[in-house]
Write a protein that holds these residues in place. Structure first.
Motif, PDB file in Angstrom:
ATOM      1  N   ASP A  81      12.649  -2.019  -7.342  1.00  0.00           N
ATOM      2  CA  ASP A  81      13.068  -0.916  -6.470  1.00  0.00           C
ATOM      3  C   ASP A  81      11.934  -0.477  -5.547  1.00  0.00           C
ATOM      4  O   ASP A  81      12.156  -0.191  -4.370  1.00  0.00           O
ATOM      5  CB  ASP A  81      13.517   0.298  -7.289  1.00  0.00           C
ATOM      6  N   LYS A  82      10.724  -0.405  -6.093  1.00  0.00           N
ATOM      7  CA  LYS A  82       9.565   0.034  -5.302  1.00  0.00           C
ATOM      8  C   LYS A  82       9.322  -0.927  -4.140  1.00  0.00           C
ATOM      9  O   LYS A  82       9.021  -0.498  -3.023  1.00  0.00           O
ATOM     10  CB  LYS A  82       8.324   0.138  -6.193  1.00  0.00           C
ATOM     11  N   MET A 141       0.843  -1.207   0.000  1.00  0.00           N
ATOM     12  CA  MET A 141       0.000   0.000   0.000  1.00  0.00           C
ATOM     13  C   MET A 141       0.874   1.252   0.000  1.00  0.00           C
ATOM     14  O   MET A 141       0.621   2.199  -0.751  1.00  0.00           O
ATOM     15  CB  MET A 141      -0.950   0.015   1.199  1.00  0.00           C
ATOM     16  N   VAL A 142       1.915   1.247   0.829  1.00  0.00           N
ATOM     17  CA  VAL A 142       2.836   2.393   0.881  1.00  0.00           C
ATOM     18  C   VAL A 142       3.548   2.552  -0.463  1.00  0.00           C
ATOM     19  O   VAL A 142       3.646   3.664  -1.004  1.00  0.00           O
ATOM     20  CB  VAL A 142       3.847   2.244   2.035  1.00  0.00           C
ATOM     21  N   ALA A 143       4.057   1.457  -1.012  1.00  0.00           N
ATOM     22  CA  ALA A 143       4.780   1.524  -2.293  1.00  0.00           C
ATOM     23  C   ALA A 143       3.884   2.054  -3.407  1.00  0.00           C
ATOM     24  O   ALA A 143       4.313   2.900  -4.203  1.00  0.00           O
ATOM     25  CB  ALA A 143       5.330   0.145  -2.658  1.00  0.00           C
ATOM     26  N   ALA A 144       2.649   1.567  -3.486  1.00  0.00           N
ATOM     27  CA  ALA A 144       1.731   2.006  -4.540  1.00  0.00           C
ATOM     28  C   ALA A 144       1.371   3.481  -4.369  1.00  0.00           C
ATOM     29  O   ALA A 144       1.331   4.244  -5.345  1.00  0.00           O
ATOM     30  CB  ALA A 144       0.473   1.145  -4.542  1.00  0.00           C
ATOM     31  N   GLN A 145       1.125   3.907  -3.132  1.00  0.00           N
ATOM     32  CA  GLN A 145       0.775   5.311  -2.912  1.00  0.00           C
ATOM     33  C   GLN A 145       1.963   6.225  -3.190  1.00  0.00           C
ATOM     34  O   GLN A 145       1.805   7.279  -3.802  1.00  0.00           O
ATOM     35  CB  GLN A 145       0.250   5.531  -1.485  1.00  0.00           C
ATOM     36  N   GLN A 146       3.145   5.817  -2.757  1.00  0.00           N
ATOM     37  CA  GLN A 146       4.338   6.619  -3.037  1.00  0.00           C
ATOM     38  C   GLN A 146       4.528   6.802  -4.540  1.00  0.00           C
ATOM     39  O   GLN A 146       4.873   7.888  -5.010  1.00  0.00           O
ATOM     40  CB  GLN A 146       5.593   5.970  -2.445  1.00  0.00           C
ATOM     41  N   TYR A 147       4.284   5.732  -5.297  1.00  0.00           N
ATOM     42  CA  TYR A 147       4.505   5.829  -6.741  1.00  0.00           C
ATOM     43  C   TYR A 147       3.404   6.644  -7.423  1.00  0.00           C
ATOM     44  O   TYR A 147       3.695   7.427  -8.327  1.00  0.00           O
ATOM     45  CB  TYR A 147       4.654   4.446  -7.383  1.00  0.00           C
ATOM     46  N   ALA A 148       2.171   6.508  -6.973  1.00  0.00           N
ATOM     47  CA  ALA A 148       1.094   7.358  -7.511  1.00  0.00           C
ATOM     48  C   ALA A 148       1.409   8.823  -7.214  1.00  0.00           C
ATOM     49  O   ALA A 148       1.239   9.696  -8.084  1.00  0.00           O
ATOM     50  CB  ALA A 148      -0.252   6.959  -6.910  1.00  0.00           C
ATOM     51  N   ASP A 149       1.883   9.107  -6.003  1.00  0.00           N
ATOM     52  CA  ASP A 149       2.264  10.476  -5.633  1.00  0.00           C
ATOM     53  C   ASP A 149       3.374  11.002  -6.541  1.00  0.00           C
ATOM     54  O   ASP A 149       3.335  12.157  -6.981  1.00  0.00           O
ATOM     55  CB  ASP A 149       2.727  10.545  -4.176  1.00  0.00           C
ATOM     56  N   LEU A 150       4.371  10.167  -6.822  1.00  0.00           N
ATOM     57  CA  LEU A 150       5.481  10.575  -7.690  1.00  0.00           C
ATOM     58  C   LEU A 150       4.980  10.885  -9.100  1.00  0.00           C
ATOM     59  O   LEU A 150       5.378  11.896  -9.692  1.00  0.00           O
ATOM     60  CB  LEU A 150       6.562   9.495  -7.723  1.00  0.00           C
ATOM     61  N   MET A 151       4.115  10.021  -9.637  1.00  0.00           N
ATOM     62  CA  MET A 151       3.584  10.284 -10.977  1.00  0.00           C
ATOM     63  C   MET A 151       2.807  11.594 -11.003  1.00  0.00           C
ATOM     64  O   MET A 151       2.942  12.387 -11.947  1.00  0.00           O
ATOM     65  CB  MET A 151       2.704   9.120 -11.455  1.00  0.00           C
ATOM     66  N   ALA A 152       1.999  11.866  -9.977  1.00  0.00           N
ATOM     67  CA  ALA A 152       1.227  13.112  -9.924  1.00  0.00           C
ATOM     68  C   ALA A 152       2.156  14.318  -9.777  1.00  0.00           C
ATOM     69  O   ALA A 152       1.943  15.347 -10.428  1.00  0.00           O
ATOM     70  CB  ALA A 152       0.218  13.066  -8.779  1.00  0.00           C
ATOM     71  N   GLU A 153       3.171  14.181  -8.944  1.00  0.00           N
ATOM     72  CA  GLU A 153       4.135  15.272  -8.746  1.00  0.00           C
ATOM     73  C   GLU A 153       4.861  15.597 -10.050  1.00  0.00           C
ATOM     74  O   GLU A 153       5.058  16.759 -10.393  1.00  0.00           O
ATOM     75  CB  GLU A 153       5.132  14.859  -7.665  1.00  0.00           C
ATOM     76  N   GLN A 154       5.265  14.564 -10.777  1.00  0.00           N
ATOM     77  CA  GLN A 154       5.966  14.748 -12.050  1.00  0.00           C
ATOM     78  C   GLN A 154       4.989  15.006 -13.202  1.00  0.00           C
ATOM     79  O   GLN A 154       5.407  15.385 -14.286  1.00  0.00           O
ATOM     80  CB  GLN A 154       6.809  13.510 -12.373  1.00  0.00           C
TER      81      GLN A 154
END
Length: 177
Positions: free
Chosen positions: A98-99, A71-84
């Motif tokens: 890596d995730k 859950m943490v890995a998926a949310q972190q990556y969704a956050d990164l995609m939105a940030e970028q």
């Protein structure tokens, strides 16, 4: 499909080329949501999880359990995609492995679905995007995974874009070499 639901979908599967399946809409409607104006990200994360397990149950697959690390890995990556404001399986060089490593998830199998949609609607992404894409459907219905992490982030800076991430896993068995 309406402009409201336009999204872009990609899939990463080992040894398979990127494929987008543009099939005709199915006659099966996905379960409707209560009429509401603005769902929260938390509600849509729950909807994404529920819709994923509903599809699996409908197809005779086992129900996936939420895993805190995934859950943490998926949310972190969704956050990164939105940030970028970019959708990619490997933003900033991060691979799926890596995730998993970043959150300490020990696995024997991993797969991932990501999506971009202009609407905050987890059920739509599952039923109308991922289930209509061969690679995403394979990940969703895989019989060799038992855990899942889901994340949604947005809206992005450049507009009303929401980024979705599912990470599927089979944990490394305790005591395995």
């Amino acid at each position: 499909m309406t402009l409201r639901h336009i999204g872009f979908v990609f899939c990463l599967l080992p040894a398979l080329a990127l494929r987008i399946d543009v099939s005709a809409p199915s006659s099966r409607e996905y379960p409707s949501l209560p009429n509401r104006q603005t769902p929260s990200l938390k509600e849509e994360i729950d909807n994404l999880f529920v819709a994923t397990n509903q599809v699996r149950a409908d197809k005779g697959r086992s129900i996936l359990q939420k895993d805190g690390k995934l859950m943490v890995a998926a949310q972190q990556y969704a956050d990164l995609m939105a940030e970028q404001d970019e959708m990619s399986h490997t933003l900033k060089g991060l691979t799926l492995v890596d995730k998993a490593k970043r959150v300490g998830y020990a696995y024997r199998k991993l797969s991932e679905n990501i999506a971009l949609n202009t609407n905050l609607d987890g059920r739509f992404v599952v039923y109308e995007q991922w289930m209509k894409s061969k690679g995403h459907r394979q990940n969703l219905l895989a019989t060799d995974v038992s855990q899942i992490g889901v994340g949604i982030a947005g809206p992005s800076k450049r507009g009303k874009r929401y980024y979705y991430c599912q990470i599927f896993g089979a944990p490394l068995a305790l005591g395995a070499p």
